[in-house]
Each structure stands twice: as C-alpha cells, then as structure tokens.
Design a protein around this motif. Structure first.
Motif, PDB file in Angstrom:
ATOM      1  N   LEU A  46       0.627  -1.195  -0.046  1.00  0.00           N
ATOM      2  CA  LEU A  46      -0.013  -0.064   0.081  1.00  0.00           C
ATOM      3  C   LEU A  46       0.988   1.193   0.053  1.00  0.00           C
ATOM      4  CD1 LEU A  46      -2.766  -0.845   2.425  1.00  0.00           C
ATOM      5  CD2 LEU A  46      -2.935  -0.944  -0.018  1.00  0.00           C
ATOM      6  N   GLY A  82     -11.281 -11.919  19.808  1.00  0.00           N
ATOM      7  CA  GLY A  82      -9.910 -11.380  19.916  1.00  0.00           C
ATOM      8  C   GLY A  82      -8.927 -12.032  18.915  1.00  0.00           C
ATOM      9  N   LEU A 133      -2.541 -10.095   2.874  1.00  0.00           N
ATOM     10  CA  LEU A 133      -3.514  -9.780   1.944  1.00  0.00           C
ATOM     11  C   LEU A 133      -4.674  -8.674   2.682  1.00  0.00           C
ATOM     12  CD1 LEU A 133      -4.358 -12.891   0.304  1.00  0.00           C
ATOM     13  CD2 LEU A 133      -3.200 -10.905  -0.938  1.00  0.00           C
ATOM     14  N   ARG A 134      -4.333  -8.325   3.938  1.00  0.00           N
ATOM     15  CA  ARG A 134      -4.939  -7.299   4.703  1.00  0.00           C
ATOM     16  C   ARG A 134      -4.049  -6.112   4.982  1.00  0.00           C
ATOM     17  NH1 ARG A 134     -10.181 -10.024   6.925  1.00  0.00           N
ATOM     18  NH2 ARG A 134     -10.319  -8.482   8.459  1.00  0.00           N
ATOM     19  N   GLU A 135      -2.950  -6.531   5.412  1.00  0.00           N
ATOM     20  CA  GLU A 135      -1.932  -5.452   5.895  1.00  0.00           C
ATOM     21  C   GLU A 135      -1.207  -5.132   4.638  1.00  0.00           C
ATOM     22  OE1 GLU A 135       0.190  -6.027   9.476  1.00  0.00           O
ATOM     23  OE2 GLU A 135      -1.362  -7.018  10.376  1.00  0.00           O
ATOM     24  N   PHE A 136      -1.123  -6.084   3.747  1.00  0.00           N
ATOM     25  CA  PHE A 136      -0.215  -6.032   2.580  1.00  0.00           C
ATOM     26  C   PHE A 136       1.436  -5.687   2.661  1.00  0.00           C
ATOM     27  CE2 PHE A 136      -4.560  -4.846   1.213  1.00  0.00           C
ATOM     28  CZ  PHE A 136      -4.626  -5.370  -0.115  1.00  0.00           C
ATOM     29  N   ASP A 168     -15.882  -6.078   4.815  1.00  0.00           N
ATOM     30  CA  ASP A 168     -14.357  -6.250   4.833  1.00  0.00           C
ATOM     31  C   ASP A 168     -13.867  -7.050   3.572  1.00  0.00           C
ATOM     32  OD1 ASP A 168     -15.588  -8.883   5.357  1.00  0.00           O
ATOM     33  OD2 ASP A 168     -14.051  -9.490   6.757  1.00  0.00           O
ATOM     34  N   GLN A 205     -11.036  -5.075   1.085  1.00  0.00           N
ATOM     35  CA  GLN A 205      -9.865  -5.847   0.654  1.00  0.00           C
ATOM     36  C   GLN A 205      -9.868  -5.685  -0.858  1.00  0.00           C
ATOM     37  OE1 GLN A 205      -9.609  -9.747   2.330  1.00  0.00           O
ATOM     38  NE2 GLN A 205      -7.665 -10.305   1.437  1.00  0.00           N
ATOM     39  N   LEU A 238      -8.456  -2.369  -1.757  1.00  0.00           N
ATOM     40  CA  LEU A 238      -7.323  -2.145  -1.656  1.00  0.00           C
ATOM     41  C   LEU A 238      -6.360  -2.906  -2.586  1.00  0.00           C
ATOM     42  CD1 LEU A 238      -7.252  -2.371   2.315  1.00  0.00           C
ATOM     43  CD2 LEU A 238      -6.807  -0.283   1.044  1.00  0.00           C
ATOM     44  N   THR A 239      -6.840  -4.206  -2.945  1.00  0.00           N
ATOM     45  CA  THR A 239      -5.954  -5.001  -3.673  1.00  0.00           C
ATOM     46  C   THR A 239      -6.009  -4.221  -5.257  1.00  0.00           C
ATOM     47  OG1 THR A 239      -6.661  -6.674  -2.479  1.00  0.00           O
ATOM     48  CG2 THR A 239      -5.544  -7.503  -4.548  1.00  0.00           C
ATOM     49  N   ASP A 244      -4.917   4.819   2.354  1.00  0.00           N
ATOM     50  CA  ASP A 244      -3.768   4.230   1.938  1.00  0.00           C
ATOM     51  C   ASP A 244      -3.612   4.468   0.218  1.00  0.00           C
ATOM     52  OD1 ASP A 244      -2.542   4.024   4.330  1.00  0.00           O
ATOM     53  OD2 ASP A 244      -3.454   1.852   4.500  1.00  0.00           O
ATOM     54  N   PHE A 285      -6.802   0.563   7.393  1.00  0.00           N
ATOM     55  CA  PHE A 285      -7.749  -0.550   7.706  1.00  0.00           C
ATOM     56  C   PHE A 285      -6.997  -1.597   8.378  1.00  0.00           C
ATOM     57  CE2 PHE A 285      -9.587  -4.733   5.505  1.00  0.00           C
ATOM     58  CZ  PHE A 285     -10.786  -4.343   6.108  1.00  0.00           C
ATOM     59  N   SER A 286      -5.811  -2.028   8.296  1.00  0.00           N
ATOM     60  CA  SER A 286      -5.132  -2.884   8.837  1.00  0.00           C
ATOM     61  C   SER A 286      -4.684  -2.571  10.271  1.00  0.00           C
ATOM     62  CB  SER A 286      -3.745  -3.522   8.220  1.00  0.00           C
ATOM     63  OG  SER A 286      -2.869  -2.250   7.998  1.00  0.00           O
ATOM     64  N   LEU A 300      -8.429  -3.091  11.807  1.00  0.00           N
ATOM     65  CA  LEU A 300      -8.998  -4.422  12.129  1.00  0.00           C
ATOM     66  C   LEU A 300      -8.288  -5.572  12.757  1.00  0.00           C
ATOM     67  CD1 LEU A 300     -11.647  -5.056  10.985  1.00  0.00           C
ATOM     68  CD2 LEU A 300     -10.778  -5.986   8.930  1.00  0.00           C
ATOM     69  N   ASP A 301      -6.901  -5.326  12.528  1.00  0.00           N
ATOM     70  CA  ASP A 301      -5.939  -6.331  12.919  1.00  0.00           C
ATOM     71  C   ASP A 301      -5.460  -5.989  14.324  1.00  0.00           C
ATOM     72  OD1 ASP A 301      -6.540  -8.237  11.111  1.00  0.00           O
ATOM     73  OD2 ASP A 301      -5.152  -7.301   9.662  1.00  0.00           O
ATOM     74  N   ARG A 304      -8.989  -6.512  16.921  1.00  0.00           N
ATOM     75  CA  ARG A 304      -8.434  -7.766  17.750  1.00  0.00           C
ATOM     76  C   ARG A 304      -8.211  -7.625  19.182  1.00  0.00           C
ATOM     77  NH1 ARG A 304      -8.552 -11.921  14.996  1.00  0.00           N
ATOM     78  NH2 ARG A 304      -8.335 -11.051  12.891  1.00  0.00           N
ATOM     79  N   GLN A 359       2.374  -2.579  19.002  1.00  0.00           N
ATOM     80  CA  GLN A 359       2.140  -3.084  17.672  1.00  0.00           C
ATOM     81  C   GLN A 359       2.298  -1.848  16.481  1.00  0.00           C
ATOM     82  OE1 GLN A 359      -0.799  -6.346  16.913  1.00  0.00           O
ATOM     83  NE2 GLN A 359      -1.097  -6.047  19.030  1.00  0.00           N
TER      84      GLN A 359
END
Lengths: 300, 438
Positions: A48, A247, A262-265, B77, B81, B84-85, B105, B385-386, B389-390, B394, B416
């Motif tokens: 990205l 979680g 594929l999500r954070e690229f 989602d 995705q 973005l791709t 992004d 997004f990341s 979401l992550d 999470r 993180q």
C-alpha cells in the motif's frame, strides 16, 4: 520381490528430453514464486505504501514474527487444532469405515451419506454451523443441550468455546476423507488371509489387531499426512465462522499469514512468516513420510 | 410503419423521461445514448441497502445513457480488501468504487474529482450538508482534491424505547457515560426480566471501538503523525466498555450487528447502540418490529468522539470510461434519491433538505432531527484498515474475552503500532478535528 525397472542408456536420453518441458514448467511455475518469496522475506515491502520492495532488511521480518503476539498465538492454535482434530478424524473415520463395510443396500447408502460433509462448500459449512452455534436460537444450545438440561456456552463469544467450535467443524467436515481412504483400504485386504486366520481360530479383535491394522498402516499414514497438512492449512472454517476471534483466539498460522499479506499488504513479513510455516510443515511431513516408507517396506 | 416507429420511439422517450423524473435526476444531465456501448463496473457493500439502491439506479442509467453497468456487491471487509488490492496493484476491475476512510492508503490511485465537480456545480450547490464536505471528514480527499462524493452518511447513535424510559422516569439526554450508567441503573429496576436495559453488537469486535472512542478523551495520533494513545484515558474508556456489558443480555458478547438490532426490534432491550442506517427502516416497519411508534433516536454519551461512517463513490484512475463513471455517480447521488432511500432503506442522506422538509418532520420527527444533530458531531478515526481491524479491533476482542487487561491492551496497541503512520490525508484530518497530540 520384483526388481526396480531401469531405463537403458539410449532410452534415458529420450526420457530426459521428453521430461524437460514438463520440468521446466514445474520449475518456472512452482519454484519461481518460491524463490521470489525468499527474496521478499528479506525485503521491506508494504504494497500500500510502495509499488516495489523498499530494500534489504536482513532477518528483521523473521525477528518481528517471533515477537508478534498474534503470530505466536497462531502457532499455538495451529498446534492445538492439529493435535485435537487429526486423531479424532482418524478414530471416527476408521470406526465408520469398519461399520459401513459390506455390500448391503443400506450400507451402500450409508457410505454415500457419510461422505456428504466433505462435498459441501466450505463457506456454506461456516454459515450452517454459525446458525447451529448461535447461543440463543441455535439448535445445539436451544434443543440438544436444553433437552439434556444443560445451559450451552457462548460458542462464538468465548475464546475457549470458539476454539472447540472450529475443532468440531473440522472433525465433522474431514472425517469422511479418512472414512473413504480407510474404506477403500479395507476392501484391498486379501480375504484369503482373513479367512485363514478365522480357520486358525483367531477372534475378530485379534484379526483386526494382528492382520488388518498392519495391512492398513500405509493407508493410515497417508491419511495422517494429508490431514496433518490440511489441518495446518485450515482457513475456510476460521474465515467463515470466527474471523480469528474472539480477539485473536482462533487465529492460526494460515490466517495470520493471510492477514499479514492480504489485509495489511506487508509482503515482506508475510513471506517471512510463510517460510517459517513451511519449515514447520516440511519437518512434520518429512517425519510422516519416512514413517510411511518404513511401513510400506514392512508390509511388502 | 414509419409513423408507428416514431410513435413507439416517442413513447419510449416519454417513459424514460418519466422514469428519470421519478427518481429525480435532471434530464439535462443524462444525454440519451451518450455512452452507448460503454461498460462500467461499480462496487457497493452488500448490505441490502446501498446495493439495492444501486440496482434501481442501474436500470435507469442504462436506459438513459446506453451504457452497461455491472454492480458488484460484497460484504464490508471483502469489499475493502478488494478495493485495496485492486487499487494498489492497478488491476482496474472497477470504474466506480465505494470507498471509505479505510482505503485512505490508496487514495492516490483515485481520480481527482475537482474538475467534474466544478463543471457540474456538484459541491455545496447540490445541497450537501456543508460539514460533510470537509476533507476526510465526510468527503474523501487526496493531495487537497476530492476523490469521492459522499452518498451514505451515518454516525453512531442510540435508539431508545421512549415508553420504557418514561415509565422509569429516565431522560435520554445523557451527555457522559457515568450519566448513561446512572440512567441504566434506574431503568434496570423497572424492566421485566425479559428486557435488558442495553444491547450492543459486542460479538462484532470491529464495532466495539465505537464505545471506547466515545468514552475516550484523548488523542489518537502523536505529534509526529504516528499512532499513539493516552494510556490513562484509554484505560478509563476500555473500562466503560466492560461496564456497559453489565446492562446487556447475557449472550451479548456473541451478538452480531443484526442480532443486536433484532433484540431491540423484538422489544427485548430498552436501548440499542449502533448505526441508525442498519435499523431505522426496520424499526418503523410493523412487519419487522414490535417497537413502531415507541422509539426515538438519541445521541451517544461523551466525552469522546462519535464515530463517522461516510461512504463515498470515487473513480479509479485505471477506469477507461471516467466520464460514464462520473455520470453514474451523479445519477446515484442526488437529493431526491437520498431522501427516498433514507425513508425506504434507512441509508443516511448526505443532503441537508432530507431533514428539513415538513414531511420529514411529520413522519420522522422521532429520528431525523436528532440524526442531523448527531452528524454535526461525527469524526473520522484516522486509522488504516489493517491498524483498525488487526490491531485495535482484535485487541478489543482480547480485552473483552479477558485475555488482556485494559492496561495490557493499550500497551499491546502501542507496541504493534508505535512506529506506524496512517496516510497523510488522515493525519491532516486528525489534526483539524482535534484527534492529534498538540
């Protein structure tokens, strides 16, 4: 014992020539991306942010993976999933294969029905089980456990029960695979040996342990190898049922890599994690493969 | 024969004109056959709302312009995705793209729309709520130019049961979470056991940040533009999330958005917190709701921010038919469509007049005025997004499940995301809306 077949020197030349195009394609298609991913695992590249790799970072991507709490959790859950699902699938599949072996119409129909879970689309299975696991309206809590006067858990809202839910789906979906392979292996066991053992006064249990089980060993190892590998690669049931939650409790290695890539690229990190995953999988499969060869030699 | 053809052509033209008039698209903007033979692909979230509206527009647009439109609908989602791709790799699958701040992004891969907007007087003049035209706080911007046009705006809110709250002598004018909890305590005493005071989709952990964002009185980005939080304030905010669970049904941790909304629609909760666009149409429909005429829209308590959802339509730079794509955007996004769809599908209109008319006040007095007020206070969280979401989502899940304490959750987020930065446009937006360290 038959001698292995050998090509003559003249034939070997032609064999190699004919083999070359296929080998070239395999190398190009399979090894190409593999080598590229090795290269990427040492690069800093978030798609990205940039259209090309941003430079060599040494072992940083590997180091980051070992300190990433989600990746570590994913290792644990992958192990848990494999250890809990493969033995159950093996046990149930074998049991069903023996119970359903025979030629009656009922048994034939049973065999067809038992294979059904394996042929349902994974996404449909996820949706189906999501409804089943619904803690208030789902039939598991609402009918089955309620009937037994038990209060059902929050299947998908509690980290422990969410893991169990994934295990249940995996066992339900893939036991039929074990069933098919073992069923066909059972039919290959020579009837004369079994009849001879019977004549010699062996009990059914003795026949199973002393004759059928050793003869089925290669099939068991094949099934263990396939199921272990498939279990390490589990993605669809997690994706359609829990999305790795609650979680990060049901994030396995495949899901973690999928997220990273594929999500954070983050292609560098995802490549590094893929290679770590491949190393674990290769060691496991190598051990099982060795055991398979050993068992095949024993059988011959 | 010739005459017959003429009559039938005139008839078709008349029908088209009437159809266009019915959906409120100015006829002058749709030159018949202007895009004959052109094909565009537009994507929307598969929500039963935006995609349903798109299917309506497709028919009209195709008949009027001669172009073919393929509508692709995907769950949230998957859509983000795919966007973005597609944009990052320049694949060019889509011409018209439904974007939100999660695609920030890759805004540089969207076509700047300033020339189109200027040419067609499509800014304030078209009747958009002025506040929603701010860069990255309703309208997506890149490098000082708009790359999207807002079509569905929503802000987190609460729907309350007026009858139950009145019976408990509780006002729904809460300004802070302590005030809200005090109201819930009073309410709990008067409710039957089958009705819980509060419900929220705690099972959809990506939604839970809506609670802690509203309870968090701090910044989301540090001075240098990296992600950062104020620990004490965030621990307080996370504890609000846990406390709110005490007023929710026992299975709340497993509830999805639809399930939580259904609890309210079935009359089993006195207050639901969620996106109004996902529930308002059903709540006013006697076939789907037991609370028709009994509910009102309220705001969510502070002192933090009200989470904004702003869907925009943009055009990919890879589009081979940007003119047709722009025509489609204009056909989809206009005051009449937005007002109709807000009532029929619940889609949050970005147009001021939707909330002003006598009809709106008469039929939707329990909803629209408060919704318009809520939109004044909405803000975009400056997250990729990341990161969202992550990491945040999470981590929230791990906190809710008891795996991490509040302080551990904040520390884990810092670890993180400590060195990462969101897209430049989001940093600017965060600065202008007070979400960045001063």
């Amino acid at each position: 014992m038959l001698k292995p077949l050998h090509w003559s020197r003249h034939d070997r030349k032609w064999v190699n020539l004919f083999l070359f195009p296929a080998l070239f394609f395999v190398l190009f298609i399979q090894a190409g991306p593999l080598f590229y991913s090795i290269y990427l695992s040492f690069q800093d590249w978030i798609l990205l942010s940039s259209g090309s790799p941003q430079g060599f970072v040494g072992l940083t991507n590997f180091k980051n993976a070992t300190s990433d709490p989600v990746f570590i959790q994913s290792l644990k859950f992958t192990g848990f999933l494999t250890i809990t699902t493969v033995p159950f699938q093996l046990l149930l599949g074998t049991l069903l294969a023996f119970l359903a072996s025979g030629q009656s119409r009922f048994l034939q129909m049973s065999r067809a029905l038992l294979v059904l879970p394996m042929v349902v689309a994974p996404v449909a299975i996820g949706t189906l089980w999501r409804l089943m696991f619904n803690d208030t309206a789902g039939p598991i809590n609402n009918h089955f456990l309620n009937f037994l006067n038990l209060s059902g858990p929050l299947w998908l809202g509690d980290p422990f029960w969410a893991k169990i839910a994934i295990v249940i789906i995996e066992i339900w979906q893939w036991t039929p695979f074990v069933f098919i392979v073992i069923s066909s292996a059972i039919t290959m066991v020579p009837q004369e040996i079994l009849q001879a053992a019977q004549v010699d006064g062996a009990s059914r249990l003795q026949i199973f342990y002393k004759i059928e089980l050793p003869l089925l060993a290669p099939a068991f190892l094949l099934v263990i190898m396939f199921r272990t590998l498939e279990s390490l690669l589990t993605l669809d049931s997690i994706l359609s049922l829990t999305h790795g939650g609650p979680g990060s409790s049901t994030v396995n290695m495949t899901y973690a890599i999928y997220n990273k890539g594929l999500r954070e690229f983050d292609l560098g990190a995802a490549s590094a994690q893929s290679w770590m995953f491949m190393l674990v999988a290769t060691v496991l499969i190598f051990v099982i493969f060795k055991l398979t060869i050993k068992s095949e030699k024993k059988t011959l | 024969m010739k005459r017959k053809v003429r009559i039938s052509t005139a008839g078709t033209a008349l029908i088209c004109a009437l159809a266009l008039a019915a959906i409120g698209v100015p006829n002058s903007s749709l030159a018949a056959g202007k895009f004959e033979g052109k094909k565009i692909t537009a994507n929307f979230m598969a929500s039963g709302t935006y995609d349903k509206a798109a299917a309506e527009v497709k028919t009209t647009f195709e008949a009027a312009t001669g172009a073919t439109v393929e509508i692709v609908a995907k769950p949230f989602d998957q859509l983000v995705q795919a966007n973005l791709t597609d944009l990052a790799t320049g694949t060019g699958q889509y011409d018209v793209i439904s974007v939100t701040s999660w695609e920030a992004d890759v805004y540089d891969k969207l076509l700047p729309l300033d020339t189109f907007i200027k040419k067609d007087n499509y800014g304030k003049e078209a009747g958009f709520i002025p506040g929603l035209l701010r860069p990255n706080q309703g309208t997506e911007y890149y490098d000082g130019k708009p790359v999207g046009v807002p079509y569905a705006i929503d802000g987190y809110a609460m729907l309350v049961r007026k009858d139950l709250l009145a019976k408990a002598n509780v006002s729904w004018n809460w300004k802070t979470w302590p005030e809200f909890f005090s109201a819930m305590n009073k309410l709990k005493k008067t409710l039957p056991t089958t009705v819980s005071p509060f419900v929220f989709a705690y099972g959809a952990t990506e939604q839970v940040p809506a609670i802690w964002l509203s309870a968090y009185d701090g910044y989301l980005l540090k001075k240098n533009g990296t992600y950062g939080l104020q620990t004490t304030q965030m621990v307080t905010a996370l504890n609000v999330v846990k406390k709110s669970l005490k007023y929710a049904p026992s299975n709340a941790k497993a509830l999805s958005i639809d399930e939580a909304n259904q609890v309210f629609l079935n009359g089993n909760a006195a207050v639901v917190m969620g996106w109004p666009s996902f529930i308002r149409a059903a709540a006013d429909n006697p076939a789907k709701s037991k609370v028709v005429g009994k509910w009102a829209l309220s705001s969510i308590p502070g002192p933090g921010m009200v989470w904004l959802s702003a869907w925009n339509l943009g055009i990919a730079k890879t589009s081979k038919n940007p003119e047709a794509a722009w025509e489609f955007i204009k056909t989809y996004i206009n005051e009449k469509n937005a007002t109709t769809w807000m009532a029929s599908l619940g889609i949050g209109s970005p147009f001021l007049n939707t909330f002003k008319g006598a009809d709106a006040k008469a039929k939707h007095g329990h909803d629209y005025p408060q919704h318009a007020d809520n939109l004044e206070a909405v803000k975009n969280a400056p997250w990729s997004f990341s990161a969202f979401l992550d990491v945040y989502s999470r981590g929230t899940g791990d906190f809710l499940s008891g795996k991490l304490t509040a302080i551990q959750t904040v520390q884990s987020w810092d670890k993180q995301l400590g060195k990462k930065k969101p897209a430049a446009g989001m940093i600017e937006a965060a600065k202008s809306s007070g979400l960045m360290e001063e």
